[in-house]
Each structure stands twice: as structure tokens, then as C-alpha cells.
Design an enzyme around this catalytic site. Structure first.
Site, short mmCIF file in Angstrom:
data_model
loop_
_atom_site.label_atom_id
_atom_site.label_comp_id
_atom_site.label_asym_id
_atom_site.label_seq_id
_atom_site.Cartn_x
_atom_site.Cartn_y
_atom_site.Cartn_z
N SER A 133 32.92 -53.50 28.12
CA SER A 133 32.79 -52.15 28.66
C SER A 133 31.37 -51.60 28.54
CB SER A 133 33.77 -51.20 27.95
OG SER A 133 35.10 -51.62 28.16
N HIS A 183 30.41 -47.38 24.54
CA HIS A 183 30.25 -46.89 25.91
C HIS A 183 28.97 -46.09 26.06
CE1 HIS A 183 34.80 -47.15 27.08
NE2 HIS A 183 34.26 -48.31 26.80
#
Length: 241
Positions: A133, A183
Site C-alpha cells: 500500500s 500510507h
């Protein structure tokens, strides 16, 4: 049949993105075929750690390779599928716009700095982090940076779609199992690198100059990663025996 031909054609146009998708999918299934603990919920944590998931205490104790290997580890098939769909949809766009080495560098460095941000945030907690991610968000924000800088010349770039994707990702961050720091670290790194690469493409006409700049940048940022990790390793009382 037409869908397969179109997919193969796109794969030839975006070789790095396709290779990353294949590696992630292959590693997911091969690791579980070789180690059946990957199919056992009660042994899942052991499996993930043994196959390269990122755990801050282990990473800062000297196992820095975990910041890299965790990028190819996924907890479930759903986790893998969502990440690969995002990588394919965005990576296939950005890879056509910038040099291949720059694209791969943004992907890997975004993932590495995402891992580092996660490790720093969870240094006093037993957290297992894995997934692509952070690297994928780096690709998304790099495309955003490219689009914003070239907005006057490339009006068809999907800036609104990119922003919506980032907002949806931030919304998913409200879930307790989402590694928000990975993230954030990946997204910030991708945006900065995307802006630098875009600026270099607009400034230098010769690919050789751009390659030298990118290689130097990759080397410097890699050294920063190792140095920050070393500093945390020197902090007394942080690690568990």
C-alpha cells in the site's frame, strides 16, 4: 479473447507494473504453497514474520531487509487483490509518462519510507506490517505531482480521480487494522519524488543526465533510511529481549 489480447498489449506497454503485479501474486501463492501456515489463521502471524513482514523491533535490531520484503507480503487474497488492482490501474498510467528507472525508484522508495514511518510510529508496540500500500500510494501521489506540474500541457490527466482515490484511502485508514503511517510515509515520498522527476524531465533534455540525478537521489535516500534506522537502534530501552 479480445480482453486477453488487450491485457497482453497493455502488459507489454507497462512492463514494470506488470512485473510487480506478477511478483506480488506469485510470492503470495508460492510462500503459502511452501509453508502451509499461511492457510492457518492461528499461525498466520508466525508465517508473516518468517516470510518477511515488518516488525519494528526486529527491523531496528538489524533486520533492515524487512522494510523491503514486507512490500511483497499480503495478509489475505482480498488484501492482495485490492492492492494489485490499484497498482495496475495507476501504475500503467505513470509508467508511460516517466523513465522506467524513475518509476521503479519511486515505487520502491515510497514503500521503504512508508515502512520506516510505520516502524518509527510502532517502535513500542508489537505490530506486524505488510503490504504494498505505501509503495502504491507513492505511485498515486507521484502521478498527482506530475499532473499538477504539467497541468497546462496535459489537460486530460485525471487529477480529480487521483484526489478521490487518496480521499478513499484516507477513509479506509479509519479501520483499526490499517497501517496509516505506512500510507502517509509512502504518499509523501511519492509526491516529493514525483515532483523531482517531473521537474528534471522538464529541465533536462538528455536521459543520461536524468538517470544520474535519479541514481544519486536513490542512493542518498537509501542512506537516510539506514541512518534513521541506526539512530533508533541506538536509543536505549526501546527493544525487547
Amino acid at each position: 479473447m479480445i480482453f486477453l489480447k488487450n491485457t497482453l498489449f497493455l502488459a507489454k506497454q507497462t512492463k514494470i507494473t506488470s512485473a510487480l503485479v506478477v511478483i506480488n501474486i506469485g510470492w503470495f501463492f508460492i510462500s503459502r504453497i511452501l509453508d502451509v501456515r499461511g492457510f492457518m489463521p492461528f499461525h498466520e502471524n508466525e508465517f508473516l514474520i518468517d516470510w518477511g513482514a515488518d516488525v519494528s523491533q526486529l527491523t531496528f535490531a538489524g533486520q533492515y531487509w524487512r522494510m523491503f520484503t514486507n512490500l511483497f507480503m499480503h495478509i489475505s487474497f482480498t488484501h492482495l487483490a485490492l492492492n494489485m488492482l490499484a497498482l495496475w490501474s495507476v501504475g500503467s498510467i505513470l509508467e508511460k509518462l516517466i523513465p522506467p528507472f524513475a518509476f521503479l525508484g519511486i515505487y520502491l522508495l515510497s514503500g521503504l519510507f512508508g515502512s520506516l514511518a510505520s516502524d518509527i510510529a510502532t517502535i513500542n508496540h508489537n505490530v506486524i506490517s505488510c503490504g504494498a500500500s505505501g509503495a502504491i500510494l507513492g505511485i498515486i501521489t507521484a502521478l498527482l505531482a506530475f499532473s499538477l506540474i504539467n497541468r497546462a500541457n496535459i489537460t486530460e490527466m485525471p487529477i480529480k480521480s487521483i484526489v478521490v482515490s487518496l480521499i478513499l484511502t484516507a477513509g479506509l485508514g479509519l479501520l483499526p487494522t490499517i497501517d496509516n503511517m505506512a500510507h502517509i510515509g509512502g504518499a509523501a515520498t511519492g509526491f516529493i519524488l514525483g515532483a523531482i522527476v517531473t521537474f528534471c524531465l522538464r529541465t533536462f533534455n538528455y536521459p543520461s543526465k536524468l538517470t544520474i540525478i535519479i541514481v544519486s537521489l536513490v542512493f542518498i535516500m537509501a542512506m537516510i533510511i539506514l541512518y534513521l534506522g541506526y539512530l533508533h537502534y541506538q536509543i536505549p530501552g526501546v527493544f525487547y529481549d
